[in-house]
Design a protein around this motif. Structure first.
Motif, short mmCIF file in Angstrom:
data_model
loop_
_atom_site.label_atom_id
_atom_site.label_comp_id
_atom_site.label_asym_id
_atom_site.label_seq_id
_atom_site.Cartn_x
_atom_site.Cartn_y
_atom_site.Cartn_z
N MET A 1 8.47 5.52 7.59
CA MET A 1 7.98 5.79 6.24
C MET A 1 6.77 6.71 6.26
SD MET A 1 8.44 1.96 4.62
CE MET A 1 8.28 2.42 2.90
N GLU A 2 5.95 6.58 7.29
CA GLU A 2 4.77 7.44 7.39
C GLU A 2 5.15 8.89 7.66
OE1 GLU A 2 2.57 5.38 10.35
OE2 GLU A 2 1.91 3.80 8.97
N VAL A 3 6.32 9.11 8.25
CA VAL A 3 6.81 10.48 8.44
C VAL A 3 6.97 11.16 7.08
CG1 VAL A 3 8.77 11.86 9.22
CG2 VAL A 3 7.93 9.96 10.63
N PHE A 4 7.35 10.37 6.08
CA PHE A 4 7.52 10.89 4.72
C PHE A 4 6.23 10.74 3.90
CE2 PHE A 4 11.72 9.68 6.24
CZ PHE A 4 12.47 10.80 5.93
N THR A 5 5.11 10.63 4.59
CA THR A 5 3.76 10.54 4.00
C THR A 5 3.59 9.32 3.11
OG1 THR A 5 4.18 11.95 2.06
CG2 THR A 5 3.51 13.05 4.12
N LEU A 6 4.37 8.27 3.34
CA LEU A 6 4.19 7.02 2.61
C LEU A 6 3.20 6.16 3.38
CD1 LEU A 6 7.93 6.28 1.73
CD2 LEU A 6 6.17 7.17 0.19
N ARG A 7 2.37 5.39 2.66
CA ARG A 7 1.33 4.61 3.32
C ARG A 7 1.07 3.32 2.54
NH1 ARG A 7 -1.02 9.10 0.81
NH2 ARG A 7 -2.48 8.60 -0.86
N SER A 8 0.31 2.42 3.16
CA SER A 8 -0.07 1.17 2.50
C SER A 8 -1.39 1.39 1.78
CB SER A 8 -0.21 0.03 3.52
OG SER A 8 1.02 -0.26 4.12
N THR A 9 -1.36 1.40 0.46
CA THR A 9 -2.57 1.65 -0.32
C THR A 9 -3.05 0.41 -1.07
OG1 THR A 9 -1.27 2.33 -2.27
CG2 THR A 9 -1.87 4.04 -0.68
N MET A 10 -2.25 -0.67 -1.05
CA MET A 10 -2.59 -1.89 -1.77
C MET A 10 -2.81 -3.03 -0.78
SD MET A 10 0.14 -1.65 -4.91
CE MET A 10 0.38 -0.13 -5.81
N ASP A 11 -3.40 -4.10 -1.26
CA ASP A 11 -3.77 -5.24 -0.41
C ASP A 11 -2.60 -6.21 -0.29
OD1 ASP A 11 -5.27 -6.79 1.19
OD2 ASP A 11 -6.53 -7.64 -0.38
N PHE A 12 -1.64 -5.87 0.58
CA PHE A 12 -0.49 -6.74 0.81
C PHE A 12 -0.70 -7.55 2.07
CE2 PHE A 12 1.59 -3.27 -1.64
CZ PHE A 12 2.04 -4.05 -2.68
N GLU A 13 0.01 -8.69 2.15
CA GLU A 13 -0.15 -9.60 3.27
C GLU A 13 0.11 -8.93 4.62
OE1 GLU A 13 2.39 -12.83 2.36
OE2 GLU A 13 1.10 -13.65 0.81
N GLU A 14 1.35 -8.46 4.82
CA GLU A 14 1.72 -7.94 6.12
C GLU A 14 1.24 -6.51 6.32
OE1 GLU A 14 3.99 -5.28 4.10
OE2 GLU A 14 3.80 -7.40 3.63
#
Length: 233
Positions: A175-188
């Protein structure tokens, strides 16, 4: 002439409340799709992208099931495609399950009250959409109930698969290859977010250092200490 079912709407202009009810039932699904797509573009959040992908997969399931069952819509409607299951009802039922499982439940910064309130709101909107399809004559009761049932089952299955995949590190790398990232406070997603912030902080990005100090103070202190030590050496 054919009509695009997700944007086709009929309403009674003589009654503003009835018109609002009919238009909400007809246009809410496409509005949610636009909202999710806009959120993905604006935030690049991984889980929002997953939610959008799941919703599109649900539409494929609906189209396949309709072609298998081949049950016509009620007489009098201008829509010519098959009626079972109702795509609007299936969309909303699926959205409730997938949103709760992919977005709402893993959020650590949302309390039980807020999560419960959002769940009730989504259930209420689902009821509006589902009943409006019957009132407007687009579907029979069985087609609407069938849509809700298929949406719930499909939502549980696909959400389970999605959450399992989100626990795999290589999925996040893809997913990071497609510039997607974790921007919210999720558990995992916390570890992935911390790693991303660490990389940004090492590069000297002030925003990353400030976020580390605010949300991950221990990690920030260790990073700053390490950086100071490397400068001395």
């Amino acid at each position: 002439m054919k009509h695009f079912k997700l944007t086709y709407a009929e309403y009674d202009p003589s009654s503003p409340l009835l018109a609002l009810y009919q238009l909400t039932g007809a246009l809410l699904p496409i509005f949610l799709i636009i909202m999710m797509a806009g959120a993905v573009i604006a935030t690049r959040e991984k889980r929002v992208a997953v939610l959008l992908g799941l919703q599109l997969a649900n539409e494929v399931v609906n189209a396949v099931v309709k072609r298998i069952v081949k049950e016509p819509r009620p007489d009098g409607t201008k829509l010519t495609d098959y009626g079972w299951p109702s795509s609007h009802s299936q969309f909303m039922a699926f959205f409730v399950v997938s949103f709760l499982g992919v977005i709402l439940k893993p959020r650590k910064d949302y309390g039980i009250f807020l999560k419960g309130l959002l769940t009730l709101l989504l259930c209420g909107l689902t009821a509006i959409v589902a009943t409006s399809r019957i009132v407007g004559g687009f579907h029979t009761e069985s087609q609407v109930v069938g849509g809700v049932c298929v949406g719930l089952v499909c939502g549980v299955v696909l959400t389970f698969i999605a959450n399992f995949c989100l626990k795999l590190r290589f999925v996040h790398r893809i997913m990071e290859v497609f510039t997607l990232r974790s921007t919210m406070d999720f558990e995992e997603g916390a570890d992935y977010r911390v790693n991303a912030l660490l990389h940004s902080a090492i590069k000297g990005e002030k925003g990353a250092v400030e976020e580390l100090k605010a949300k991950h103070s221990e990690v920030a202190d260790a990073l700053l200490a390490a950086l100071k030590g490397s400068k001395r050496d």
